[in-house]
Design a protein around this motif. Structure first.
Motif, short mmCIF file in Angstrom:
data_model
loop_
_atom_site.label_atom_id
_atom_site.label_comp_id
_atom_site.label_asym_id
_atom_site.label_seq_id
_atom_site.Cartn_x
_atom_site.Cartn_y
_atom_site.Cartn_z
N ASP A 37 48.63 49.85 20.37
CA ASP A 37 47.30 50.18 20.88
C ASP A 37 46.47 50.92 19.84
O ASP A 37 45.27 50.67 19.69
N LYS A 219 41.57 56.92 32.57
CA LYS A 219 41.56 58.21 31.88
C LYS A 219 42.78 59.05 32.23
O LYS A 219 43.42 59.65 31.36
N LYS A 222 45.94 57.45 30.74
CA LYS A 222 45.97 57.70 29.29
C LYS A 222 46.44 59.12 29.00
O LYS A 222 47.22 59.36 28.07
N SER A 225 50.22 59.24 29.61
CA SER A 225 50.92 58.45 28.59
C SER A 225 50.97 59.20 27.27
O SER A 225 51.98 59.17 26.55
N THR A 226 49.88 59.89 26.94
CA THR A 226 49.84 60.69 25.71
C THR A 226 50.86 61.82 25.76
O THR A 226 51.56 62.09 24.79
#
Length: 407
Positions: A37, A219, A222, A225-226
């Motif tokens: 990504d 959002k 994400k 996931s971060t």
């Protein structure tokens, strides 16, 4: 009847094998998609309407990968969801935690020198702390979802430091580090189960129906996931730490664990920046090296123990009271304590292997299962039989353990 201790050891081996396999699958797919990504070429006007693309070569073939932010008119039947890698890693991890630390609480979870706990109390604390971790983490994420994400990361780090101190104040050093890893891994897997996959399903359903998805779902996914990306490497360290007493059996083990989380950030920041073509932040190498040097320095502090327990008590008492214990204790102290001592007498050893000391009745009784499996049932200890333990002595160890566990 087949030996239950041997069956338990093989069960542990099988579950550990499964856990490692599933963890490799989860971490591998996670790292791959993060790199993919971040590395997509988004400066190209793609006729397909894709958000970005990348060409890769592997296994003698070329792969053309494109990422779409909108669903195609006809969703393909073979849409793959990457979720079972996470679920099976967590499930196998919990099974391993139960087999090793819950079923063997008296050997690996409870340390009377740290805190006097009944086995059931320690197990309840363990399970409650894992649930507590997700509740606190999830609340912080919801509170900071629209705020500065750096502030959120700092808040999460404070929580992890607090849990590191808590675990080392309650459990044995080995169990404390392992639980901090399980605490973090539970948060990561819960992110996938409760947040990332459900949000992705909402987005997919909206796209298929021709609706514009609410940007908040992407959002939030994400964000989680971060976090998983930055927490992965510290979790691996915690899982491996039980093999290295310099990590878990020192006075500052909770600080060591805290610094490992910072190393996870610096290492992943380097690779994330590289994949995203945002430069080559080599300063992270120096930061990681300095953190690791600090960890090595703190590991030389005295081995952690509040007040040494000399006589066997609690769950270990049954192994000390059974007939044959005094003779077995003499065998162990004569054949094993040259290495498994506070100050090992064997040349080249500066600390007892795996932090295990066998110099007092309590220490020997507390390690009954390990002594039985490694020096009685098998010939794993002493290594290469360097202390010349006799077959008759191994037989006495077996008889002692079986007498203590009879019925």
């Amino acid at each position: 009847m087949y030996d239950f201790a041997a069956m338990g050891a093989w069960l542990e081996f099988a579950v550990r094998w499964l856990h490692v396999i599933t963890a490799i699958a989860w971490i591998g797919s996670s790292f791959y998609f993060i790199a993919l990504d971040l590395g997509l070429q988004r400066d190209r006007n793609l006729s397909t309407g894709a958000d970005g693309e990348e060409w890769q070569v592997h296994g003698g073939g070329f792969y053309h990968i494109q990422k779409y932010l909108v669903a195609p008119a006809n969703m393909p039947d073979g849409l793959v969801w990457f979720k079972w890698e996470s679920y099976s890693t967590w499930l196998s991890g919990v099974a391993l935690l139960a087999v090793v630390y819950y079923m063997g609480a008296e050997f690996y979870l409870v340390d009377p020198a740290v805190m006097e706990l009944a086995n059931w109390q320690a197990v309840l604390i363990s399970m409650a702390s894992l649930a507590f971790g997700w509740v606190v983490y999830n609340a912080l994420c919801k509170q900071f979802v629209n705020a500065n994400q750096t502030a959120l990361m700092v808040a999460l780090f404070v929580v992890l430091v607090g849990m590191a101190y808590f675990y080392t104040s309650v459990f044995s050093g080995r169990a404390a580090m392992l639980h901090l890893g399980a605490f973090t891994a539970t948060i990561m897997s819960a992110n996938v189960f409760f947040i990332i996959i459900p949000n992705q399903k909402i987005v997919v359903a909206d796209l298929i129906a021709g609706r514009k998805p609410d940007a908040k779902y992407g959002k939030i996914a994400k964000q989680r996931s971060t976090h998983n990306n930055y927490l992965t490497l510290p979790v691996i360290f915690m899982m491996l730490s039980n093999h290295y007493p310099l990590a878990f059996a020192t006075e500052y083990n909770w600080i060591i664990a805290s610094l490992v989380f910072l190393m996870g950030v610096t290492i992943r920041h380097y690779f994330n920046s590289l994949h995203a073509r945002k430069g080559n932040p080599t300063w992270t190498w120096l930061a990681t090296a300095l953190l690791f040097i600090a960890i090595m320095w703190m590991s030389t502090a005295p081995m952690f123990r509040a007040e040494e327990v000399e006589e066997a008590h609690g769950p270990a008492l049954r192994f000390a009271e059974v007939e044959g214990f005094e003779e077995v204790a003499d065998i162990v102290m004569g054949r094993c304590s040259m290495c498994h001592a506070e100050e090992p007498g064997w040349d080249g050893l500066h600390w007892p292997p795996k932090g295990v000391r066998l110099e007092t009745p309590h220490q020997i009784a507390s390690q009954a299962r390990a002594i039985y499996l490694q020096a009685g049932l098998s010939h794993a200890m002493p290594p290469a039989n360097l202390s010349f333990i006799e077959p008759e002595e191994r037989a006495k160890i077996v008889a002692w353990y079986e007498a203590a566990t009879k019925g």
